[in-house]
Motif scaffolding. Sequence first.
Motif, PDB file in Angstrom:
ATOM      1  N   THR A  52      63.317  35.731  76.243  1.00 38.07           N
ATOM      2  CA  THR A  52      62.703  36.891  76.883  1.00 38.07           C
ATOM      3  C   THR A  52      62.842  36.824  78.396  1.00 38.07           C
ATOM      4  N   LEU A  53      62.646  35.640  78.984  1.00 37.82           N
ATOM      5  CA  LEU A  53      62.811  35.510  80.435  1.00 37.82           C
ATOM      6  C   LEU A  53      64.227  35.892  80.862  1.00 37.82           C
ATOM      7  N   ARG A  54      65.217  35.445  80.095  1.00 33.66           N
ATOM      8  CA  ARG A  54      66.606  35.795  80.447  1.00 33.66           C
ATOM      9  C   ARG A  54      66.856  37.290  80.273  1.00 33.66           C
ATOM     10  N   ALA A  55      66.247  37.902  79.243  1.00 33.97           N
ATOM     11  CA  ALA A  55      66.435  39.344  79.024  1.00 33.97           C
ATOM     12  C   ALA A  55      65.796  40.152  80.151  1.00 33.97           C
ATOM     13  N   TRP A  56      64.614  39.730  80.614  1.00 35.29           N
ATOM     14  CA  TRP A  56      63.970  40.422  81.728  1.00 35.29           C
ATOM     15  C   TRP A  56      64.847  40.362  82.972  1.00 35.29           C
ATOM     16  N   GLU A  57      65.524  39.264  83.168  1.00 39.80           N
ATOM     17  CA  GLU A  57      66.397  39.115  84.334  1.00 39.80           C
ATOM     18  C   GLU A  57      67.658  39.956  84.188  1.00 39.80           C
ATOM     19  N   ARG A  58      68.348  39.811  83.050  1.00 39.44           N
ATOM     20  CA  ARG A  58      69.652  40.457  82.887  1.00 39.44           C
ATOM     21  C   ARG A  58      69.546  41.970  82.729  1.00 39.44           C
ATOM     22  N   ARG A  59      68.592  42.415  81.901  1.00 42.89           N
ATOM     23  CA  ARG A  59      68.556  43.836  81.547  1.00 42.89           C
ATOM     24  C   ARG A  59      67.750  44.678  82.526  1.00 42.89           C
ATOM     25  N   TYR A  60      66.723  44.088  83.145  1.00 42.17           N
ATOM     26  CA  TYR A  60      65.813  44.891  83.962  1.00 42.17           C
ATOM     27  C   TYR A  60      65.655  44.392  85.390  1.00 42.17           C
ATOM     28  N   GLY A  61      66.207  43.217  85.720  1.00 36.34           N
ATOM     29  CA  GLY A  61      66.081  42.697  87.077  1.00 36.34           C
ATOM     30  C   GLY A  61      64.649  42.416  87.480  1.00 36.34           C
ATOM     31  N   LEU A  62      63.788  42.112  86.522  1.00 38.35           N
ATOM     32  CA  LEU A  62      62.374  41.896  86.818  1.00 38.35           C
ATOM     33  C   LEU A  62      62.133  40.587  87.555  1.00 38.35           C
ATOM     34  N   ILE A  63      62.966  39.605  87.306  1.00 38.02           N
ATOM     35  CA  ILE A  63      62.879  38.320  87.994  1.00 38.02           C
ATOM     36  C   ILE A  63      64.289  37.900  88.376  1.00 38.02           C
ATOM     37  N   CYS A  64      64.389  37.085  89.428  1.00 38.21           N
ATOM     38  CA  CYS A  64      65.696  36.644  89.885  1.00 38.21           C
ATOM     39  C   CYS A  64      65.600  35.188  90.327  1.00 38.21           C
ATOM     40  N   VAL A 103      51.954  48.814  78.599  1.00 32.34           N
ATOM     41  CA  VAL A 103      53.109  49.359  79.306  1.00 32.34           C
ATOM     42  C   VAL A 103      54.379  48.761  78.719  1.00 32.34           C
ATOM     43  N   SER A 104      55.389  49.581  78.501  1.00 31.24           N
ATOM     44  CA  SER A 104      56.649  49.067  77.980  1.00 31.24           C
ATOM     45  C   SER A 104      57.447  48.403  79.102  1.00 31.24           C
ATOM     46  N   VAL A 105      58.347  47.498  78.726  1.00 32.12           N
ATOM     47  CA  VAL A 105      59.071  46.719  79.734  1.00 32.12           C
ATOM     48  C   VAL A 105      59.929  47.603  80.630  1.00 32.12           C
ATOM     49  N   SER A 106      60.390  48.743  80.108  1.00 31.43           N
ATOM     50  CA  SER A 106      61.223  49.636  80.918  1.00 31.43           C
ATOM     51  C   SER A 106      60.438  50.285  82.056  1.00 31.43           C
ATOM     52  N   GLN A 107      59.098  50.296  81.957  1.00 34.27           N
ATOM     53  CA  GLN A 107      58.271  50.921  82.991  1.00 34.27           C
ATOM     54  C   GLN A 107      57.704  49.916  83.990  1.00 34.27           C
ATOM     55  N   VAL A 108      57.876  48.620  83.712  1.00 35.94           N
ATOM     56  CA  VAL A 108      57.195  47.599  84.505  1.00 35.94           C
ATOM     57  C   VAL A 108      57.780  47.470  85.905  1.00 35.94           C
ATOM     58  N   ALA A 109      59.093  47.579  86.056  1.00 38.07           N
ATOM     59  CA  ALA A 109      59.733  47.339  87.354  1.00 38.07           C
ATOM     60  C   ALA A 109      59.124  48.207  88.449  1.00 38.07           C
ATOM     61  N   GLU A 110      58.933  49.500  88.162  1.00 42.17           N
ATOM     62  CA  GLU A 110      58.362  50.404  89.159  1.00 42.17           C
ATOM     63  C   GLU A 110      56.939  49.990  89.513  1.00 42.17           C
ATOM     64  N   LEU A 111      56.178  49.543  88.525  1.00 40.33           N
ATOM     65  CA  LEU A 111      54.788  49.173  88.764  1.00 40.33           C
ATOM     66  C   LEU A 111      54.684  47.892  89.584  1.00 40.33           C
ATOM     67  N   LEU A 112      55.623  46.978  89.409  1.00 40.72           N
ATOM     68  CA  LEU A 112      55.583  45.723  90.149  1.00 40.72           C
ATOM     69  C   LEU A 112      55.747  45.936  91.645  1.00 40.72           C
ATOM     70  N   ASN A 113      56.383  47.032  92.022  1.00 42.57           N
ATOM     71  CA  ASN A 113      56.631  47.284  93.433  1.00 42.57           C
ATOM     72  C   ASN A 113      55.456  47.988  94.119  1.00 42.57           C
ATOM     73  N   GLN A 114      54.404  48.303  93.328  1.00 43.22           N
ATOM     74  CA  GLN A 114      53.207  48.895  93.915  1.00 43.22           C
ATOM     75  C   GLN A 114      52.356  47.803  94.570  1.00 43.22           C
ATOM     76  N   PRO A 115      51.675  48.101  95.674  1.00 45.07           N
ATOM     77  CA  PRO A 115      50.789  47.104  96.290  1.00 45.07           C
ATOM     78  C   PRO A 115      49.715  46.673  95.306  1.00 45.07           C
ATOM     79  N   GLU A 116      49.444  45.368  95.259  1.00 46.75           N
ATOM     80  CA  GLU A 116      48.469  44.855  94.305  1.00 46.75           C
ATOM     81  C   GLU A 116      47.069  45.363  94.597  1.00 46.75           C
TER      82      GLU A 116
END
Length: 306
Positions: free
Chosen positions: A29-41, A71-84
């Motif tokens: 899952t960690l590798r999929a988040w990186e490759r498919r969605y760029g959530l972590i690098c 929240v589905s994984v496809s929606q998470v990237a936008e939310l991560l960029n919001q101020p905490e």
Amino acid sequence: MSHKATHPPDTPLYPIREVSRLTGVNSVTLRAWERRYGLICPQRTPKGHRLYAQDDITRIERILQWLNRGVSVSQVAELLNQPEAVETPVPASHDWESQRQQLIALVNALDTAGLEALYHQSLALYPLSVAINELWQPAIKALEARWQSAPDALAQRTFEALLRSQVGIRLYYANKATRGPLVMIAPMPDEPGPLWVLMTALLASEHGYRVQLMDRHLPLDALPQAVTRLHVSLVLFASGQVENDAHVHQALPEAAATLGVPVGLCGDIARRREGEFNDGRVHLLGDDLPRAVARLRPLLREAGVL
């Protein structure tokens, strides 16, 4: 926008297996988040091995917080960029709903290739508890409700056969890789198929238990021998049905009293029968399967197994 690693040279770095242990997110899952969605690098060693810093781990924990809010994984990237500091509204769960409808449509169409692909995709992209809570358990409930009013034995048995084979493969390799306590998981008598026990078995395996799966009801008089001969540490029954009163109120508690190991009950039956088990011989663990399986550890600890 992709998350870019900009860690100072002296930042402590962790390999993927350690990050998986710390966060509970498997390496696939960690590798999929990186490759498919760029959530972590993460950073890379000269040989290409991933290395994660503490801020990567913190980011993974934030991803999990959003996933656990539906929240589905496809929606998470936008939310991560919001101020905490800003309370960001949770998006509507249209993507989850569309995935549930897709799963149901694949079952009805007898599309085993599509079902297998969706099964592997969901387990790769999400922690298992999220995949089951948001996709598999709601879809199974909807299918079972439909089959009660409009039976479709062919679709039901085809779906069960596919899940039985896929879960069986996963359990086989997981059981070989762990030395955890053996949990026997079985359906109740009125359960029409193995879907609930299969989902429960997946979760128990993910928690590090060895799993002895019984996808058909085991007579109560056979339980003592099963516990002794298989060296079972805990018996867990699963059901989406109300079940027979005599079995629930008398036969099951009497059998549980003779086993010498904890006995749990999960699935819709645990919600429907809430408050009906007061003597402690049978533990109602709820209909939320991830939470139910998480409650096994205190029972095993109390029994002196852990």
